[in-house]
Scaffold this motif. Structure first.
Motif, short mmCIF file in Angstrom:
data_model
loop_
_atom_site.label_atom_id
_atom_site.label_comp_id
_atom_site.label_asym_id
_atom_site.label_seq_id
_atom_site.Cartn_x
_atom_site.Cartn_y
_atom_site.Cartn_z
N PHE A 212 0.83 -1.21 0.00
CA PHE A 212 0.00 0.00 0.00
C PHE A 212 0.86 1.26 0.00
CE2 PHE A 212 -1.80 3.45 2.57
CZ PHE A 212 -2.81 3.85 1.72
N LEU A 213 1.89 1.30 0.86
CA LEU A 213 2.76 2.47 0.93
C LEU A 213 3.47 2.72 -0.39
CD1 LEU A 213 4.30 2.00 4.49
CD2 LEU A 213 2.58 3.68 3.81
N ALA A 214 3.71 1.67 -1.15
CA ALA A 214 4.39 1.81 -2.44
C ALA A 214 3.46 2.30 -3.54
CB ALA A 214 5.00 0.46 -2.85
N SER A 215 2.18 2.37 -3.26
CA SER A 215 1.21 2.70 -4.30
C SER A 215 0.88 4.19 -4.33
CB SER A 215 -0.08 1.92 -4.04
OG SER A 215 -0.84 2.53 -3.00
N PRO A 216 0.29 4.65 -5.43
CA PRO A 216 -0.16 6.04 -5.49
C PRO A 216 -1.24 6.36 -4.45
CG PRO A 216 -0.02 5.10 -7.70
CD PRO A 216 0.17 3.97 -6.74
N LYS A 217 -1.93 5.34 -3.93
CA LYS A 217 -2.98 5.55 -2.94
C LYS A 217 -2.44 6.06 -1.61
CE LYS A 217 -6.05 3.54 -5.70
NZ LYS A 217 -7.06 4.30 -6.44
N SER A 218 -1.12 5.94 -1.39
CA SER A 218 -0.52 6.31 -0.10
C SER A 218 -0.06 7.76 -0.06
CB SER A 218 0.67 5.40 0.19
OG SER A 218 1.76 5.70 -0.69
N ILE A 219 -0.52 8.59 -0.95
CA ILE A 219 -0.03 9.96 -1.08
C ILE A 219 -0.10 10.75 0.23
CG2 ILE A 219 -2.28 10.77 -1.87
CD1 ILE A 219 1.20 12.10 -2.96
N ALA A 220 -1.05 10.43 1.11
CA ALA A 220 -1.23 11.18 2.36
C ALA A 220 -0.18 10.84 3.41
CB ALA A 220 -2.62 10.92 2.93
N ILE A 221 0.63 9.81 3.17
CA ILE A 221 1.62 9.38 4.16
C ILE A 221 3.01 9.69 3.63
CG2 ILE A 221 2.48 7.46 5.56
CD1 ILE A 221 -0.21 6.06 5.05
N ASN A 222 3.71 10.60 4.29
CA ASN A 222 5.07 10.95 3.85
C ASN A 222 5.91 11.36 5.06
OD1 ASN A 222 7.11 11.35 1.94
ND2 ASN A 222 6.65 13.52 1.74
N GLY A 223 7.04 10.70 5.21
CA GLY A 223 7.96 11.03 6.29
C GLY A 223 7.64 10.37 7.61
N ASP A 224 6.60 9.56 7.65
CA ASP A 224 6.14 8.97 8.90
C ASP A 224 6.67 7.56 9.10
OD1 ASP A 224 4.47 11.09 9.92
OD2 ASP A 224 3.13 10.66 8.26
N GLY A 225 6.67 7.13 10.37
CA GLY A 225 7.03 5.77 10.71
C GLY A 225 5.78 4.95 10.99
N ILE A 226 5.68 3.78 10.38
CA ILE A 226 4.52 2.91 10.54
C ILE A 226 4.95 1.64 11.25
CG2 ILE A 226 2.64 1.73 9.36
CD1 ILE A 226 2.70 4.75 8.84
N ALA A 227 4.43 1.40 12.44
CA ALA A 227 4.73 0.16 13.17
C ALA A 227 3.85 -0.96 12.62
CB ALA A 227 4.48 0.35 14.66
N THR A 228 4.45 -2.13 12.39
CA THR A 228 3.72 -3.27 11.84
C THR A 228 3.97 -4.49 12.72
OG1 THR A 228 5.59 -3.72 10.36
CG2 THR A 228 3.76 -2.46 9.46
N ALA A 229 3.67 -4.34 14.01
CA ALA A 229 4.01 -5.39 14.98
C ALA A 229 2.80 -5.97 15.68
CB ALA A 229 4.98 -4.83 16.01
N GLY A 230 1.61 -5.60 15.28
CA GLY A 230 0.42 -6.14 15.92
C GLY A 230 0.10 -5.52 17.25
N GLY A 231 0.72 -4.40 17.56
CA GLY A 231 0.50 -3.74 18.85
C GLY A 231 1.51 -4.24 19.85
N SER A 232 2.66 -3.58 19.92
CA SER A 232 3.75 -4.04 20.76
C SER A 232 4.13 -2.97 21.77
CB SER A 232 4.97 -4.38 19.90
OG SER A 232 6.04 -4.86 20.69
N GLY A 233 4.20 -3.34 23.05
CA GLY A 233 4.59 -2.39 24.09
C GLY A 233 3.46 -1.48 24.51
N ARG A 234 3.74 -0.64 25.51
CA ARG A 234 2.72 0.23 26.09
C ARG A 234 2.94 1.71 25.78
NH1 ARG A 234 -0.33 -2.01 30.10
NH2 ARG A 234 -0.51 0.01 31.15
N ALA A 235 4.03 2.04 25.10
CA ALA A 235 4.32 3.44 24.80
C ALA A 235 3.30 3.99 23.80
CB ALA A 235 5.73 3.58 24.24
N ILE A 236 3.03 5.28 23.91
CA ILE A 236 2.14 5.98 22.97
C ILE A 236 3.01 6.85 22.07
CG2 ILE A 236 0.29 7.68 22.73
CD1 ILE A 236 -0.72 6.76 25.48
N HIS A 237 2.87 6.66 20.74
CA HIS A 237 3.63 7.44 19.77
C HIS A 237 2.65 8.31 18.99
CE1 HIS A 237 7.33 5.13 20.46
NE2 HIS A 237 6.51 4.10 20.62
N TYR A 238 2.98 9.57 18.88
CA TYR A 238 2.05 10.50 18.22
C TYR A 238 2.83 11.54 17.43
CZ TYR A 238 3.28 13.33 22.27
OH TYR A 238 3.97 14.03 23.23
#
Length: 266
Positions: free
Chosen positions: A240-266
């Motif tokens: 998805f990130l490689a596609s033209p549909k992902s235009i709204a996401i730039n410069g961000d970090g995406i976690a793909t771990a199924g929900g890991s840890g208790r920290a809040i990232h914003y």
């Protein structure tokens, strides 16, 4: 959803197995022509043939050492010549983490540090530098850097340093290249099921005297969905990130771990 990827081309470093191979498979299904890159041409050719047979897509194998600048330059030129143009770069070639206990401060050597940094940080940067002119010329591109959750937690000194560096690099590249039509993102996998997982589970079964089910349960104890993520599930996000549909996401970090840890990232 049609991701509008048919006819695009991609370079995937670390493409012979694991997450890179899984991304290659999804790209093939979406009609992307793919250059798979790693150090071992034998493994690459086997993977390229397997994925071409599975998906009907076009895969070429290019051996390169991403810790070596000249090797990267040669690889990118070959990929451009064979594919005709370059749209997508997936930076995934890196020393695999978690295969042994993280060294303590007194155990860390210069060789440990530079091997990781040259391959994952400088290697990613050099690949981006060499591919970017092709993307700039056509006014469109996607660069996706595979990092890891060590960027968001302590426990492995070099692992955290390299992954934080990749995240910082990604945001800087996104700011510079975004106006030229190129989005750059960083993906942070956590515990991921790959070809290596069975051996890790077997080792835990042997050392702890437990079943495979219990070993996997313990490994995934910090994951909120209750199991480890499969490489193909990370590949869905990357595609998805490689596609033209992902235009709204730039410069961000995406976690793909199924929900890991208790920290809040914003």
């Amino acid at each position: 959803m049609d991701l509008s990827l048919k006819g695009k081309t991609a370079i995937i470093t670390g493409g012979s197995r694991g997450i890179g191979k899984a991304v290659g498979r999804e790209f093939g299904r979406e009609g992307v022509d793919v250059a798979l890159v790693s150090r071992s041409i034998g493994d690459l050719e086997t993977t390229a043939q397997e994925l071409a047979s599975e998906t009907g897509g076009r895969f070429i194998a290019i051996a390169a050492d991403t810790s070596d600048e000249n090797s990267i330059k040669t690889m990118v030129q070959q990929a451009a010549n064979e594919l005709g143009h370059l749209n997508i770069l997936i930076n995934g070639a890196a020393r695999v983490g978690g295969s042994r206990p993280a060294p303590k401060l007194a155990e860390i050597t210069d060789e440990d540090f530079w091997d990781d940094m040259k391959t994952k940080v400088l290697g990613y940067l050099t690949c981006a530098r060499e591919v970017a002119p092709y993307m700039i010329k056509q006014g469109w591109g996607r660069i996706i850097n595979i990092s890891g959750l060590a960027a968001r937690q302590s426990g492995t000194i070099i692992g955290s340093m390299r992954n934080v560096s990749v995240a910082a690099m990604s945001k800087n590249l996104a700011d510079e290249l975004g106006p030229k039509g190129i989005n750059v993102t960083v993906v942070h996998p956590g515990l991921t099921r790959t070809e290596r997982t069975a051996a890790i589970v077997e080792a835990q079964m042997s050392s702890q005297g437990i079943t495979a089910e219990e070993a996997e349960k313990r490994m995934a104890s910090n994951i909120s969905i209750g199991r480890m993520i499969d490489a193909e599930e990370i590949a869905y996000v990357v595609t998805f990130l490689a596609s033209p549909k992902s235009i709204a996401i730039n410069g961000d970090g995406i976690a793909t771990a199924g929900g890991s840890g208790r920290a809040i990232h914003y």
